[in-house]
Motif scaffolding. Structure first.
Motif, PDB file in Angstrom:
ATOM      1  N   VAL A 184     -10.564  -7.702  -7.872  1.00 40.24           N
ATOM      2  CA  VAL A 184     -10.009  -6.856  -8.819  1.00 40.24           C
ATOM      3  C   VAL A 184     -11.211  -5.695  -9.439  1.00 40.24           C
ATOM      4  O   VAL A 184     -12.305  -6.236  -9.689  1.00 40.24           O
ATOM      5  CB  VAL A 184      -9.680  -7.289 -10.133  1.00 40.24           C
TER       6      VAL A 184
ATOM      7  N   GLY B  37      -7.318  -3.421  -6.423  1.00 43.33           N
ATOM      8  CA  GLY B  37      -8.317  -4.563  -5.955  1.00 43.33           C
ATOM      9  C   GLY B  37      -8.467  -4.211  -4.255  1.00 43.33           C
ATOM     10  O   GLY B  37      -7.988  -3.419  -3.769  1.00 43.33           O
TER      11      GLY B  37
ATOM     12  N   TYR C  92      -3.001  -4.555 -10.894  1.00 38.94           N
ATOM     13  CA  TYR C  92      -4.366  -4.597 -10.423  1.00 38.94           C
ATOM     14  C   TYR C  92      -4.666  -3.458  -9.368  1.00 38.94           C
ATOM     15  O   TYR C  92      -3.913  -3.358  -8.613  1.00 38.94           O
ATOM     16  CB  TYR C  92      -4.560  -5.800  -9.746  1.00 38.94           C
TER      17      TYR C  92
ATOM     18  N   LEU D 188      -4.606 -11.377  -5.674  1.00 48.27           N
ATOM     19  CA  LEU D 188      -3.964 -10.020  -6.268  1.00 48.27           C
ATOM     20  C   LEU D 188      -2.536 -10.060  -6.281  1.00 48.27           C
ATOM     21  O   LEU D 188      -2.020  -9.137  -7.209  1.00 48.27           O
ATOM     22  CB  LEU D 188      -4.457  -9.209  -5.213  1.00 48.27           C
TER      23      LEU D 188
ATOM     24  N   ARG E  24      -5.122  -4.021  -2.940  1.00 48.83           N
ATOM     25  CA  ARG E  24      -3.889  -3.835  -3.697  1.00 48.83           C
ATOM     26  C   ARG E  24      -3.626  -2.691  -4.635  1.00 48.83           C
ATOM     27  O   ARG E  24      -5.067  -2.178  -5.196  1.00 48.83           O
ATOM     28  CB  ARG E  24      -3.514  -5.211  -4.702  1.00 48.83           C
TER      29      ARG E  24
END
Length: 297
Positions: A60, A40, A38, A51, A32
């Motif tokens: 994360v 991640g 976040y 996430l 992500r």
């Protein structure tokens, strides 16, 4: 499970299901990229984090200062087919559709950052065109798996919706540029194949994000118009300049910026472009973007 920032999970119908310690959930491993949430990556052990509320699972690496600690998951195992092979969204990707261009054009919404109003802008285009009786196709090209944007397009009146999830990716961060460009073209083609006469596509994140900038560089000859969503006038100037350098001029500016009439006037004066709020796009601005195109009565 230790419940943190994500205390709800979307089910297949979009309902926000509350999470409790001890719940067993099914998710999809992915990365992500979210500057206001976040950063991640794929997990490396038996401990992972939630996430997204859509069920993307990873680890994360960094978080925005205003975000709470992530929801912590224990990885119990991998979902598998009857032969014991781990399941992947890649195995459920739609086949490549036949090439096709929409009769009234393809319009792409790009933005300066997360939270700049890209989805709201894309939905306003959908609403403006669908209210005029057009068959509108909408698609999210990149992002992290969640139904939120898809449902906004649907509520705005999109006749057909296709996104990167349909092409086998739970989250697009980290995928090769060629795969992402092919997905963008495939989403448009699939929407045309399903009968859309005009298409709006949204590219996630901001123009400084690597995948977003790479896709924006490929819009020349693909997009019939680009709408830039920004949060302030300075971002409008920078975004218009970046798109010009990439060889694809911006047709109009929208986004969170338009909440301020003064900031809108600043951006209009600095860029020389029309600055249209979502309400103005719905009221007629979306149709004006189709100027020069024969719109069915």
């Amino acid at each position: 499970m230790s419940v943190g920032a994500h205390d709800h999970l979307e089910d297949t119908h979009g309902r926000q299901v509350r999470l409790y310690p001890g719940d067993v959930v099914a998710g999809a491993f992915g990365n992500r990229y979210a500057t206001d949430y976040y950063e991640g990556y794929l997990p490396t052990g038996t401990v992972a984090h939630m996430l997204t509320a859509g069920g993307v699972v990873g680890q994360v690496a960094s978080a925005h200062a205003r975000r709470a600690e992530p929801t912590v998951l224990e990885v119990l195992g991998l979902l598998a087919d009857p032969a014991g092979r781990p399941l992947s969204l890649d195995g459920y990707a739609m086949p490549a559709p036949a090439p096709g261009r929409p009769e009234l054009g393809t319009y792409v919404v790009v933005g300066s950052s997360m939270g700049a109003g890209k989805t709201t802008t894309a939905s306003a285009l959908v609403r403006g065109w669908s209210s005029a009786g057009l068959r509108v196709g909408a698609g999210k090209v990149t992002g992290s798996g969640s139904g939120k944007d898809r449902w906004m397009y649907q509520d705005a009146g999109a006749s057909e919706i296709v996104d990167f999830l349909d092409f086998g990716m739970p989250s697009t961060f980290g995928y090769p540029p060629q795969r992402l460009h092919a997905t963008m073209v495939g989403i448009r083609d699939a929407l045309v194949e399903r009968g859309a006469s005009v298409v709006v596509l949204e590219i996630a994140d901001g123009l400084l994000q690597e995948e977003t900038r790479g896709l924006a560089a490929g819009l020349a000859g693909f997009a019939d118009g680009v709408v830039l969503a920004v949060a302030d006038a300075l971002s409008a100037v920078a975004g218009v300049g970046i798109m010009a350098d990439l060889g694809t001029p911006v047709r109009a500016v929208s986004g969170l910026l338009t909440a301020s009439p003064l900031a809108s006037r600043e951006a209009e004066a600095a860029t020389g472009l029309p600055v249209l709020s979502p309400a103005e796009l719905i009221a007629g601005g979306a149709l004006e973007l189709l100027s020069g195109v024969a719109v069915p009565a």
